[in-house]
Structures are given as structure tokens and as C-alpha cells.
Design a protein around this motif. Structure first.
Motif, mmCIF file in Angstrom:
data_model
loop_
_atom_site.group_PDB
_atom_site.id
_atom_site.type_symbol
_atom_site.label_atom_id
_atom_site.label_comp_id
_atom_site.label_asym_id
_atom_site.label_seq_id
_atom_site.Cartn_x
_atom_site.Cartn_y
_atom_site.Cartn_z
ATOM 1 N N ALA A 98 -57.487 3.430 -14.261
ATOM 2 C CA ALA A 98 -58.076 2.151 -13.878
ATOM 3 C C ALA A 98 -59.000 1.623 -14.970
ATOM 4 O O ALA A 98 -59.001 0.420 -15.269
ATOM 5 C CB ALA A 98 -58.851 2.312 -12.564
ATOM 6 N N GLU A 99 -59.781 2.497 -15.586
ATOM 7 C CA GLU A 99 -60.674 2.079 -16.657
ATOM 8 C C GLU A 99 -59.882 1.624 -17.884
ATOM 9 O O GLU A 99 -60.249 0.651 -18.556
ATOM 10 C CB GLU A 99 -61.623 3.215 -17.032
ATOM 11 C CG GLU A 99 -62.495 2.959 -18.254
ATOM 12 C CD GLU A 99 -63.365 1.720 -18.141
ATOM 13 O OE1 GLU A 99 -63.807 1.214 -19.194
ATOM 14 O OE2 GLU A 99 -63.618 1.238 -17.008
ATOM 15 N N ALA A 100 -58.789 2.319 -18.207
ATOM 16 C CA ALA A 100 -57.952 1.925 -19.336
ATOM 17 C C ALA A 100 -57.393 0.524 -19.125
ATOM 18 O O ALA A 100 -57.416 -0.321 -20.031
ATOM 19 C CB ALA A 100 -56.818 2.932 -19.529
ATOM 20 N N GLU A 101 -56.915 0.265 -17.919
ATOM 21 C CA GLU A 101 -56.355 -1.052 -17.625
ATOM 22 C C GLU A 101 -57.448 -2.109 -17.621
ATOM 23 O O GLU A 101 -57.248 -3.235 -18.120
ATOM 24 C CB GLU A 101 -55.629 -1.021 -16.280
ATOM 25 C CG GLU A 101 -54.733 -2.220 -16.012
ATOM 26 C CD GLU A 101 -53.575 -2.327 -17.008
ATOM 27 O OE1 GLU A 101 -52.995 -3.436 -17.099
ATOM 28 O OE2 GLU A 101 -53.254 -1.330 -17.681
ATOM 29 N N ARG A 102 -58.626 -1.779 -17.062
ATOM 30 C CA ARG A 102 -59.738 -2.732 -17.066
ATOM 31 C C ARG A 102 -60.133 -3.095 -18.493
ATOM 32 O O ARG A 102 -60.353 -4.267 -18.817
ATOM 33 C CB ARG A 102 -60.945 -2.123 -16.346
ATOM 34 C CG ARG A 102 -62.119 -3.103 -16.209
ATOM 35 C CD ARG A 102 -63.457 -2.397 -16.166
ATOM 36 N NE ARG A 102 -63.743 -1.680 -17.402
ATOM 37 C CZ ARG A 102 -64.166 -2.250 -18.524
ATOM 38 N NH1 ARG A 102 -64.300 -3.567 -18.607
ATOM 39 N NH2 ARG A 102 -64.421 -1.508 -19.582
ATOM 40 N N LEU A 103 -60.203 -2.073 -19.374
ATOM 41 C CA LEU A 103 -60.597 -2.313 -20.764
ATOM 42 C C LEU A 103 -59.604 -3.229 -21.469
ATOM 43 O O LEU A 103 -60.004 -4.221 -22.101
ATOM 44 C CB LEU A 103 -60.707 -0.983 -21.513
ATOM 45 C CG LEU A 103 -60.960 -1.087 -23.018
ATOM 46 C CD1 LEU A 103 -62.312 -1.724 -23.307
ATOM 47 C CD2 LEU A 103 -60.860 0.299 -23.673
ATOM 48 N N SER A 104 -58.315 -2.924 -21.372
ATOM 49 C CA SER A 104 -57.325 -3.743 -22.079
ATOM 50 C C SER A 104 -57.279 -5.166 -21.528
ATOM 51 O O SER A 104 -57.150 -6.135 -22.291
ATOM 52 C CB SER A 104 -55.939 -3.085 -22.024
ATOM 53 O OG SER A 104 -55.487 -2.949 -20.692
#
Length: 270
Positions: free
Chosen positions: A230-236
Motif C-alpha cells: 500500500a505504501e509503495a502504491e501511495r508513493l508512486s
């Protein structure tokens, strides 16, 4: 290989879709070879070939081109992609190449050698290369830049934010600098005839989503995704939205110019 990565099918598909095919670097390699050898371009071996974007670029110059990789998923993606009839793929470690001593005219590794057991790979490349054969290793820094109208500086400040967020997820095997890895390999190569080239800018026009997709294929982003999807997707998504805002654009299909900063070295076996 010393480190095994990029082995999932989804990652391999993204690798094929987003990674840059370095035609400019192939031209540099072939110019070097033509100066060093007597038109002996029978067999080229691309080690750590991944999904084969670089491998197929060698096809016009050699009778046979073989891409090798340790990842079945990457090789499946490469084999499924359109390729010239003189290109094939083999599954094997970079340090155990399935070729006879002195059989190969060119050994290359494109954005892969930093993952190898580097001393063993250099020994193996030396074993399979013929006298007068060439070794070409190339890679690029994570710090790609973007060009778009008069807001390029603003875009690149946002890109730096993206890269900084991924630094904690960098593999310890790579240390602080990939360029230093290649320079160390260059210095440890015993061939007297060799060249180090620190900076070649390769430009590609592509949709903004293509730039985001390329960064998402990198090992540090994949590590973040593995730890916290979820954090990876939020960052991108956050980075993409900031870039679109700076561009005053609404669609990630808006085209930008991406500049990739390559470094490479070339060597000729005595």
C-alpha cells in the motif's frame, strides 16, 4: 548469480514493458569491436539478459546471439517477445556460462553485472572469450531526469523526492554507488586494452506513466512493494500526481522526455 531478483512473472512483464533498450550503447560497443577485431562477429552472449530488450539489438551484427539469465520468468518473457531468428536464450548463472573456452566473440551484461558474483563472472567471461574478443559492461544511475517545457527543474526536484524515498530499500549488496561497482570491476580487469566511459545520456520520449513504470521495476521499489504494497502504491501515485500538477497536465499519458545517465566500460582480450 550472487543475488536473485526480478524473478516474478509480473515483474518480468513490467521489465519488458518499461525498461529502456540502449541502442546508443550497442553502437558504442560495435564501434569499439570493429576497431579491435577482424570482422569476427560470430557469437555474442548477453549475460543477465532479463526480458531480452538489449539482447535482440545485437542480432544485426552477429551470426548467433544468446541471452542468458538465471530467472525462468524473465526468459519466458524474452522468448514470448518477437525476436530475430538468430537470437536464443539459455537459463544459467552468470558465473557458469554454457560455452566452450575461447568460443565467444562478445560478452556483454546490460544493467545486470552489479548483481553477479563479480570476480567469478570476470573469470568466466575471460574463459569463454576468444583472443581478441571483447567484454562490454554497462549500467545507469537511478537518477533519471525529465524534460518538459519550462518546468523541467521542478519535475526533477520531484523525481529526487521519489529516489530519496527509495534509498532505504537499496540492496546492501550494491553499496552506496553502482558506478563504483563497475569502476572496481574495470580496475580489476587485467586486459590492457580497455576504456572507461562515465556518462552517456540516452533520451527517450514516453508517456509519464512510462517513467513511473520504469522506476517501479527497480529493485528498491520492488523491496518496498514487498514490505508494504500500500505504501509503495501511495508513493508512486503521489509522485505521479505531483509531476502532473507541475506539468499542468491531467493525463499520465502526457509525453515527457526521460534522460537516462549511462556509464559503461569496454575491454579487449589479448
Amino acid at each position: 548469480m550472487a543475488v536473485r531478483l526480478f524473478e516474478g512473472k509480473d515483474h518480468a512483464a513490467s521489465y519488458l514493458q518499461y525498461r529502456v533498450a540502449p541502442q546508443e550503447l550497442i553502437s558504442k560497443i560495435m564501434d569499439y569491436m570493429k576497431k579491435k577485431t577482424q570482422n569476427q562477429f560470430k557469437l555474442a552472449v548477453d549475460v543477465g539478459c532479463g526480458s531480452g530488450q538489449g539482447t535482440i539489438l545485437l542480432a544485426p551484427y552477429f551470426t548467433t546471439v544468446v541471452g542468458t539469465d538465471i530467472s525462468p520468468a524473465q526468459l519466458e518473457a524474452a522468448s514470448a517477445n518477437s525476436r530475430p531468428p538468430n537470437v536464443s536464450y539459455r537459463e544459467c548463472p552468470a558465473e557458469e556460462l554454457p560455452f566452450a573456452a575461447g568460443e565467444v566473440d562478445l560478452v556483454t551484461a546490460m544493467t545486470a553485472a552489479h548483481w553477479f558474483d563479480r570476480p567469478r563472472f570476470l573469470q568466466e567471461a575471460d574463459r569463454v572469450l576468444r583472443s581478441g574478443g571483447c567484454l562490454a559492461l554497462l549500467s545507469y544511475s537511478l537518477s533519471m531526469t525529465l524534460e518538459y517545457g519550462d518546468v523541467s527543474d521542478a519535475l526533477n526536484d520531484i523525481c529526487k523526492e521519489f529516489y530519496a524515498a527509495l534509498i532505504p530499500y537499496r540492496s546492501p549488496y550494491l553499496g552506496p554507488s553502482s558506478m563504483n561497482i563497475y569502476l572496481d570491476m574495470f580496475n580489476s580487469c587485467t586486459y590492457q586494452d580497455k576504456e572507461w566511459n562515465e556518462c552517456l545520456h540516452v533520451k527517450r520520449t514516453l508517456p509519464l506513466r512510462g517513467y513511473i513504470g520504469m522506476v517501479k521495476t527497480f529493485s528498491n521499489y520492488q523491496k518496498l512493494k514487498e514490505k508494504d504494497p500500500a505504501e509503495a502504491e501511495r508513493l508512486s501515485n503521489d509522485i505521479q500526481n505531483k509531476l502532473l500538477s507541475a506539468m499542468k497536465a491531467s493525463s499520465p499519458d502526457t509525453e515527457v522526455t526521460m534522460v537516462v545517465h549511462y556509464f559503461y566500460w569496454l575491454a579487449c582480450k589479448p
